[in-house]
Scaffold this motif. Structure first.
Motif, short mmCIF file in Angstrom:
data_model
loop_
_atom_site.label_atom_id
_atom_site.label_comp_id
_atom_site.label_asym_id
_atom_site.label_seq_id
_atom_site.Cartn_x
_atom_site.Cartn_y
_atom_site.Cartn_z
N MET A 93 0.82 -1.20 0.00
CA MET A 93 0.00 0.00 0.00
C MET A 93 0.86 1.26 0.00
O MET A 93 0.51 2.27 -0.60
N CYS A 94 1.98 1.24 0.69
CA CYS A 94 2.88 2.39 0.68
C CYS A 94 3.41 2.65 -0.72
O CYS A 94 3.61 3.81 -1.12
N VAL A 125 1.84 2.08 -3.51
CA VAL A 125 0.78 2.67 -4.30
C VAL A 125 0.64 4.16 -3.99
O VAL A 125 0.39 4.97 -4.88
N ILE A 126 0.83 4.55 -2.74
CA ILE A 126 0.62 5.94 -2.34
C ILE A 126 1.82 6.80 -2.65
O ILE A 126 1.71 7.88 -3.25
N PHE A 127 3.02 6.37 -2.25
CA PHE A 127 4.19 7.24 -2.27
C PHE A 127 4.99 7.17 -3.57
O PHE A 127 5.69 8.14 -3.89
N LEU A 175 4.14 9.95 -6.09
CA LEU A 175 4.48 11.27 -5.55
C LEU A 175 5.98 11.50 -5.52
O LEU A 175 6.47 12.56 -5.92
N SER A 201 4.18 3.05 -11.89
CA SER A 201 3.50 3.02 -10.59
C SER A 201 2.02 3.37 -10.74
O SER A 201 1.18 2.80 -10.03
N THR A 216 -0.93 0.79 -9.81
CA THR A 216 -2.00 1.19 -8.89
C THR A 216 -3.37 0.82 -9.46
O THR A 216 -4.24 0.32 -8.74
N TYR A 254 -3.72 -3.00 -9.17
CA TYR A 254 -3.95 -3.44 -7.79
C TYR A 254 -5.37 -3.18 -7.33
O TYR A 254 -5.95 -3.96 -6.58
N ILE A 255 -5.96 -2.06 -7.77
CA ILE A 255 -7.27 -1.65 -7.27
C ILE A 255 -8.40 -2.30 -8.06
O ILE A 255 -9.35 -2.84 -7.47
N ASN A 273 9.95 -2.51 -1.45
CA ASN A 273 8.75 -3.16 -1.98
C ASN A 273 9.05 -4.50 -2.64
O ASN A 273 8.12 -5.24 -2.97
#
Length: 265
Positions: free
Chosen positions: A1-2, A4-6, A9, A93, A97, A100-101, A193
């Motif tokens: 999950m990290c 996917v978020i970071f 960015l 990435s 994402t 994954y979702i 990861n």
């Protein structure tokens, strides 16, 4: 999950702070003849840091004559390599994402998806390390090449003792320093990861299945051995019981035989 978020960015911060950089330095030449002086010579440079193509004009302090000078160095290869890795990592990435979702079931349907994801993650981790290291070295060279004191050494008027040269303003490096930091942060993020992606592959799941299988194969062997020992005991007991019955039958025949014969007589 990290991841996917970071990851998107951090990749944005990496290529935006490097690819969008523009800097400026200013030097001054104070000639003995004040009318020929230039106290604010502005030199602009930026991404992709082909400094050998950046030129400026400086007074010669000999009448109104001027000379055109160029900065030293070409650091475009390291900068463009760093930005390219950041852009491709950002795109991958984002794609990961979405998978994954919205396509989690299809992702885990067979082992091909996790294996591809694992290989790509390892490759990007290595490329982040290489590109960040190369860009950090190139940035230190850019700082030296654009140092106002180094630029003054290029000007002929500054080599004359009667003239005075000085530094008015130096470049600001906060944006480029941030790009290097985010480059190594991306390496840490992608390298960390690797383990989580490896857990989704068949290599990890296959190892987890084989271990219980090994223990279950050992337990039936023990049970069979116990059954075999118990069967052997029953066979020996059965043979002992059979012998006792045989002796009892022989005694019965010896006793019963004459009695039945006498009754017939």
């Amino acid at each position: 999950m990290c991841m996917v978020i970071f990851a998107p960015l951090f990749a944005i911060f990496a290529f935006a702070t490097c690819g969008g950089y523009t800097g400026q330095l200013r030097v001054s030449v104070d000639c003995m003849e004040r009318t020929n002086s230039n106290l604010s010579i502005a030199i602009d440079f930026g991404y992709p840091f082909r400094l050998h193509q950046v030129w400026f004009e400086a007074p010669l302090c000999e009448g109104m004559r001027r000379e055109r000078l160029f900065l030293i160095g070409d650091f475009s290869s390291s900068a463009e390599f760093f930005v390219t890795i950041a852009v491709f990592a950002f795109l991958y990435s984002l794609m990961a994402t979405v998978v994954y979702i919205f396509f989690q079931n299809k992702y885990r349907e067979n082992n091909r998806g996790p294996l591809i994801d694992f290989v790509v993650t390892v490759v990007f981790s290595f490329m982040w390390l290489v590109s960040s290291s190369a860009w950090a070295k190139a940035l230190s060279d850019v700082k030296v090449a654009t140092d106002p004191d180094e630029v003054q050494d290029l000007m002929s008027a500054c080599k004359v003792m009667t003239n005075k040269c000085g530094s008015v303003q130096g470049p600001r490096w906060s944006g480029l320093n941030t790009s290097v930091v985010f480059g190594f942060l991306n390496f840490v993020l992608w390298a960390g990861n690797i383990w989580f992606v490896f857990k989704e592959t068949g290599w990890h799941k296959g190892g987890a299945v084989r271990y219980p299988g090994g223990t279950t194969e050992k337990q039936p062997g023990t049970c069979n051995q116990q059954s075999y020992n118990q069967g052997s005991f029953d066979q020996s007991g059965g043979s002992y019981s059979g012998q006792g019955d045989l002796e009892q039958a022989s005694e019965y025949s010896q006793v019963g035989g004459p009695t039945s014969y006498s009754n017939q007589m």
